[in-house]
Design an enzyme around this catalytic site. Structure first.
Site, mmCIF file in Angstrom:
data_model
loop_
_atom_site.group_PDB
_atom_site.id
_atom_site.type_symbol
_atom_site.label_atom_id
_atom_site.label_comp_id
_atom_site.label_asym_id
_atom_site.label_seq_id
_atom_site.Cartn_x
_atom_site.Cartn_y
_atom_site.Cartn_z
ATOM 1 N N ASP A 192 0.703 -1.198 0.006
ATOM 2 C CA ASP A 192 0.142 0.027 -0.231
ATOM 3 C C ASP A 192 0.777 1.164 0.174
ATOM 4 O OD1 ASP A 192 0.890 -0.618 2.468
ATOM 5 O OD2 ASP A 192 -0.720 0.728 3.502
ATOM 6 N N GLU A 195 0.116 -1.346 5.657
ATOM 7 C CA GLU A 195 1.228 -0.998 6.362
ATOM 8 C C GLU A 195 1.067 0.591 6.942
ATOM 9 O OE1 GLU A 195 5.091 0.515 7.821
ATOM 10 O OE2 GLU A 195 3.819 1.480 6.307
#
Ligand SMILES: [Zn+2]
Length: 416
Positions: free
Chosen positions: A91, A184
Site C-alpha cells: 500500500d 502498512e
C-alpha cells in the site's frame, strides 16, 4: 561468497527499475475509512500481479491469504540453513493521491533543485542526500501525486534479488520467505500477519530511506481517547448550571506539558499529540497519540493524563472524564536485541557492499515493531525512497541497485 558491490551492474542486467515503475502505475493507496483488510482494491490488483511474477519465477507456493498477505518461498541450496524473511508493503500512504502516478526520470542528475508541476520543488537544501546522487538517475513524481517508492521500491528490490538468486544457483542462500503485506500505512494490516505460517527465524523489512539506513529502534506507542461529559443548559440562564465539556476539553489539552508535543521534540524525546477533537457543550472527545522510546516513560504519560483528569475533576466535580488508553506498538529494540545476530549480519552485509551503516531510531512505527514484539525480529533496511507520503517523493536508481547488492550479500552471510 560472491560479493555484490556494483549497483550499475544490477541496473544494467535486471528489470529492477521497470518492475518498480510497473507497480507505481497501480493505485494502491490504503483507505483509512475501510473496514476490510486489505482496505483497497488496488492493493489486491497489485498483489495478484506480483503473485504471478513469483510463480513465473518458480516460487510456486505463492499465495495470497484472505487478508491480502502474499507469501512465497525460495528454498535454500545449502544442506542446512536458517529461514530468513524479506518483507515489503504494497500500500501507499492515503495522505496524498496515488492515482495516475507519472514517474519522471532525471537522468545524470546535476545536483540542482528539481522543479515539478504545481510549483513543487525538491531541493538539495531540504534533502542533502540529493547531493550524493549527482550523476544518478533520480526518479520523482510529476508533482501531482506521490511516487509510491515507499514501498514499491522495496518490492522491486526483493523481486530482483529473487531473480538473481534463482538464475545463479551457485550463490549460497538460506531458505527465503517472502511477504508482501497490505495496509502498512494504516498500521492495521500487520495485526493479521500469520507469524506461524510465515515460519521464519528472523526477517527484514525493505522500507524506505537512503543508502546505509538500518533501523531497529522505533517509538513505543499508545493512543488515548479522552471523553468529557458536561451539562448543557440555555446559555442565557446558564450561571452556576452549565458545565461545558468543550471548554474543559481545551483545559485538558492546555494542562499537558506544553513543550512535549511533535512541534517541539526531536531525537529520543517523546510527546503528547492531540490529533482530533469533536463534540460540544454536553460531550467532547479528544483523540491523542502518545509516543516515547522508553516504555517506562510512555507509561508515565498515562499517569500524567490521569493526573490532569483528577485535577480538572477537583475543580469541577460535576464533570465526567474518561481516559481510555489503547496500546498500539512497542519499541522493537528490546525484542530485537534478544537476537543480536540479526543486526550484526545487517551491519556486516553493508560493510561487504561498501557502505557505512546509518543507524538511526525512527520516530514512528513500522510493521517490524509489531512483528518483533510478537517474536519475529524484524529490523528495517534501506530500499531508497525519500520524502515519502507526498509529491516530493524521490528515489535514486543507484540506491535501489545498491539495496539489491546489500540484500544479496546479507542472504549469503545467512547461508554460511
Ligand atoms: Zn513504508
Amino acid at each position: 561468497m560472491k560479493k555484490f558491490t556494483n549497483p550499475q551492474e544490477i541496473l544494467d542486467n535486471t528489470s529492477l527499475v521497470q518492475d518498480f515503475i510497473e507497480l507505481t502505475k497501480i493505485n494502491t493507496a490504503s483507505d483509512e475509512n475501510a473496514t476490510t483488510c486489505p482496505s483497497s482494491k488496488g492493493q489486491l490488483e497489485a498483489l495478484s500481479l506480483l503473485k504471478e511474477k513469483l510463480i513465473h519465477l518458480g516460487l510456486d507456493d505463492a499465495t495470497i491469504d484472505e487478508k491480502g498477505f502474499l507469501f512465497a518461498t525460495l528454498p535454500t541450496n545449502q544442506t542446512k540453513a536458517k529461514t530468513i524473511g524479506l518483507l515489503a508493503h504494497i500500500d501507499t500512504s492515503p495522505e496524498f493521491s496515488g492515482e495516475n502516478v507519472n514517474p519522471q526520470f532525471h537522468e545524470n542528475y546535476n545536483g540542482e533543485t528539481i522543479s515539478l508541476k504545481n510549483d513543487i520543488t525538491i531541493s538539495p537544501d531540504d534533502y542533502p542526500e540529493l547531493k550524493k546522487c549527482v550523476g544518478d538517475t533520480v526518479i520523482t513524481t510529476d508533482g501531482t501525486t506521490l511516487l509510491g517508492a515507499d514501498d514499491k521500491a522495496g518490492i522491486a528490490v526483493i523481486l530482483t534479488a529473487l531473480k538473481i538468486l534463482q538464475h545463479n544457483s551457485d550463490i549460497p542462500r538460506p531458505t527465503l520467505r517472502i511477504a508482501i503485506t497490505p495496509d502498512e500505512e494504516l498500521g492495521t494490516g500487520v495485526q493479521h500477519f500469520d507469524i506461524e505460517k510465515f515460519n521464519a527465524d528472523c526477517a527484514y523489512t525493505l522500507d524506505g530511506s537512503f543508502e546505509g539506513y538500518l533501523c531497529f529502534e522505533t517509538f513505543s506507542a499508545d493512543k488515548a481517547i479522552v471523553t468529557i461529559t458536561g451539562l448543557n443548559t440555555h446559555p442565557g440562564y446558564a450561571k452556576d448550571k452549565m458545565v461545558s465539556a468543550l471548554r474543559h476539553a481545551g483545559k485538558f489539552i492546555a494542562a499537558l506539558p506544553q513543550k512535549e508535543n511533535p512541534e517541539h521534540t526531536d531525537d529520543y524525546e517523546g510527546f503528547y499529540h492531540p490529533t482530533h477533537i469533536e463534540g460540544g457543550v454536553s460531550e467532547a472527545k479528544i483523540s491523542f497519540i502518545l509516543r516515547d522510546f522508553d516504555d517506562e516513560k510512555l507509561a508515565n504519560r498515562t499517569r500524567v493524563m490521569n493526573e490532569v483528569k483528577e485535577q480538572i475533576l477537583k475543580e469541577e466535580p460535576r464533570l465526567k472524564i474518561d481516559v481510555n488508553i489503547q496500546r498500539q506498538y512497542r519499541n522493537m529494540k528490546n525484542h530485537i536485541m534478544k537476537s543480536p545476530e540479526v543486526i550484526e549480519k545487517a551491519r556486516q552485509s553493508m560493510k561487504v557492499t561498501g557502505i557505512t551503516p546509518v543507524e538511526r531510531p525512527i520516530r514512528g512505527g513500522t510493521d517490524g515493531s509489531t512483528l518483533s514484539e510478537k517474536g519475529l525480529p524484524t529490523p528495517n533496511i534501506f530500499a531508497g525512497s525519500m520524502a515519502y507520503h507526498g509529491p516530493k517523493e524521490w528515489i535514486s536508481t543507484r540506491v535501489m541497485g545498491l539495496s539489491v547488492c546489500n540484500i544479496l550479500n546479507l542472504l549469503q552471510l545467512w547461508a554460511e
